[in-house]
Design a protein around this motif. Structure first.
Motif, PDB file in Angstrom:
ATOM      1  N   GLY A 129      -9.453  72.564  -9.117  1.00 54.95           N
ATOM      2  CA  GLY A 129      -9.644  72.950 -10.448  1.00 54.95           C
ATOM      3  C   GLY A 129      -9.095  74.082 -11.189  1.00 54.95           C
ATOM      4  O   GLY A 129      -9.073  74.300 -12.515  1.00 54.95           O
ATOM      5  N   SER A 130      -8.173  74.792 -10.593  1.00 53.39           N
ATOM      6  CA  SER A 130      -7.459  75.778 -11.247  1.00 53.39           C
ATOM      7  C   SER A 130      -6.201  75.171 -11.740  1.00 53.39           C
ATOM      8  O   SER A 130      -5.673  74.081 -11.458  1.00 53.39           O
ATOM      9  N   ALA A 131      -5.715  75.900 -12.634  1.00 51.10           N
ATOM     10  CA  ALA A 131      -4.242  75.582 -13.320  1.00 51.10           C
ATOM     11  C   ALA A 131      -3.470  76.927 -13.684  1.00 51.10           C
ATOM     12  O   ALA A 131      -4.051  77.932 -13.942  1.00 51.10           O
ATOM     13  N   MET A 132      -2.364  76.638 -13.820  1.00 49.62           N
ATOM     14  CA  MET A 132      -1.365  77.808 -14.035  1.00 49.62           C
ATOM     15  C   MET A 132      -0.935  77.401 -15.703  1.00 49.62           C
ATOM     16  O   MET A 132      -1.246  76.265 -16.229  1.00 49.62           O
ATOM     17  N   PHE A 133      -0.461  78.260 -16.395  1.00 49.25           N
ATOM     18  CA  PHE A 133       0.045  77.965 -17.617  1.00 49.25           C
ATOM     19  C   PHE A 133       1.298  76.786 -17.658  1.00 49.25           C
ATOM     20  O   PHE A 133       2.038  76.786 -16.687  1.00 49.25           O
ATOM     21  N   ALA A 134       1.265  76.072 -18.585  1.00 49.36           N
ATOM     22  CA  ALA A 134       2.294  75.190 -18.659  1.00 49.36           C
ATOM     23  C   ALA A 134       3.662  75.868 -18.570  1.00 49.36           C
ATOM     24  O   ALA A 134       4.294  76.917 -19.149  1.00 49.36           O
ATOM     25  N   GLY A 135       4.473  75.306 -17.594  1.00 49.09           N
ATOM     26  CA  GLY A 135       5.782  75.609 -17.141  1.00 49.09           C
ATOM     27  C   GLY A 135       5.856  76.443 -16.020  1.00 49.09           C
ATOM     28  O   GLY A 135       6.881  76.865 -15.367  1.00 49.09           O
ATOM     29  N   LEU A 136       4.764  77.082 -15.628  1.00 49.55           N
ATOM     30  CA  LEU A 136       4.696  77.872 -14.331  1.00 49.55           C
ATOM     31  C   LEU A 136       4.219  77.015 -13.173  1.00 49.55           C
ATOM     32  O   LEU A 136       3.458  76.248 -13.179  1.00 49.55           O
ATOM     33  N   GLU A 137       4.688  77.279 -12.006  1.00 51.00           N
ATOM     34  CA  GLU A 137       3.960  76.867 -10.711  1.00 51.00           C
ATOM     35  C   GLU A 137       4.074  77.941  -9.567  1.00 51.00           C
ATOM     36  O   GLU A 137       4.546  79.032  -9.877  1.00 51.00           O
ATOM     37  N   LEU A 138       3.287  77.588  -9.047  1.00 47.31           N
ATOM     38  CA  LEU A 138       2.912  78.665  -7.619  1.00 47.31           C
ATOM     39  C   LEU A 138       3.491  77.921  -6.378  1.00 47.31           C
ATOM     40  O   LEU A 138       3.142  76.620  -6.026  1.00 47.31           O
ATOM     41  N   SER A 139       4.564  78.332  -5.728  1.00 49.34           N
ATOM     42  CA  SER A 139       5.389  77.948  -4.535  1.00 49.34           C
ATOM     43  C   SER A 139       4.263  78.119  -3.331  1.00 49.34           C
ATOM     44  O   SER A 139       3.570  79.219  -3.390  1.00 49.34           O
ATOM     45  N   SER A 140       4.594  77.352  -2.149  1.00 49.10           N
ATOM     46  CA  SER A 140       3.685  77.546  -1.192  1.00 49.10           C
ATOM     47  C   SER A 140       3.902  79.092  -0.476  1.00 49.10           C
ATOM     48  O   SER A 140       3.311  79.424   0.296  1.00 49.10           O
ATOM     49  N   GLU A 141       5.369  79.633  -0.930  1.00 47.03           N
ATOM     50  CA  GLU A 141       5.782  80.646  -0.161  1.00 47.03           C
ATOM     51  C   GLU A 141       5.061  81.877  -1.029  1.00 47.03           C
ATOM     52  O   GLU A 141       5.409  83.182  -0.456  1.00 47.03           O
ATOM     53  N   GLY A 142       4.251  81.698  -2.245  1.00 39.21           N
ATOM     54  CA  GLY A 142       3.562  82.628  -2.853  1.00 39.21           C
ATOM     55  C   GLY A 142       4.459  83.213  -4.161  1.00 39.21           C
ATOM     56  O   GLY A 142       4.067  84.368  -4.634  1.00 39.21           O
ATOM     57  N   PHE A 143       5.263  82.502  -4.555  1.00 39.22           N
ATOM     58  CA  PHE A 143       6.170  82.838  -5.764  1.00 39.22           C
ATOM     59  C   PHE A 143       5.518  82.101  -6.980  1.00 39.22           C
ATOM     60  O   PHE A 143       5.390  80.937  -6.907  1.00 39.22           O
ATOM     61  N   ILE A 144       5.012  82.815  -8.226  1.00 33.63           N
ATOM     62  CA  ILE A 144       4.534  82.287  -9.382  1.00 33.63           C
ATOM     63  C   ILE A 144       6.062  82.349 -10.403  1.00 33.63           C
ATOM     64  O   ILE A 144       6.565  83.474 -10.321  1.00 33.63           O
ATOM     65  N   SER A 145       6.415  81.288 -10.611  1.00 33.69           N
ATOM     66  CA  SER A 145       7.790  81.281 -11.471  1.00 33.69           C
ATOM     67  C   SER A 145       7.786  80.025 -12.422  1.00 33.69           C
ATOM     68  O   SER A 145       7.031  79.004 -12.301  1.00 33.69           O
ATOM     69  N   GLY A 146       8.823  80.202 -13.296  1.00 33.60           N
ATOM     70  CA  GLY A 146       9.091  79.219 -14.425  1.00 33.60           C
ATOM     71  C   GLY A 146       9.248  79.871 -15.716  1.00 33.60           C
ATOM     72  O   GLY A 146       9.364  80.971 -15.618  1.00 33.60           O
ATOM     73  N   GLU A 147       9.039  79.120 -16.722  1.00 31.04           N
ATOM     74  CA  GLU A 147       8.995  79.610 -18.048  1.00 31.04           C
ATOM     75  C   GLU A 147       7.855  79.120 -18.729  1.00 31.04           C
ATOM     76  O   GLU A 147       7.436  77.893 -18.734  1.00 31.04           O
ATOM     77  N   ARG A 148       7.146  80.003 -19.167  1.00 29.38           N
ATOM     78  CA  ARG A 148       5.797  79.783 -20.017  1.00 29.38           C
ATOM     79  C   ARG A 148       6.135  78.922 -21.152  1.00 29.38           C
ATOM     80  O   ARG A 148       7.238  79.271 -21.928  1.00 29.38           O
TER      81      ARG A 148
END
Length: 69
Positions: A49-68
């Motif tokens: 039920g959780s979500a990130m800002f559009a354009g961001l993702e959470l990798s299984s290695e623990g990095f939040i990355s992308g372009e909002r």
């Protein structure tokens, strides 16, 4: 750089830089999460039920990355 720590029970802590640096729309962003304790290896995922800002993702290695967006 200081660390923000979230304790989950007696054996696992999640840490990241503190304060967390805010992102800017349409600019690259990366934040590394780390864990101490528990039972490694760790795998990261969003809670149901959780979500990130559009354009961001959470990798299984623990990095939040992308372009909002």
């Amino acid at each position: 750089m200081a660390a923000a720590v979230l304790g989950l029970g007696d054996s696992l802590e999640i840490a990241t830089q503190s304060p967390v640096i805010g992102g800017t729309k349409d600019e690259a962003y990366i934040l590394m999460l780390s864990a101490v304790g528990g039972s490694p290896p760790y795998s990261w995922d969003l809670a149901p039920g959780s979500a990130m800002f559009a354009g961001l993702e959470l990798s299984s290695e623990g990095f939040i990355s992308g372009e909002r967006k």
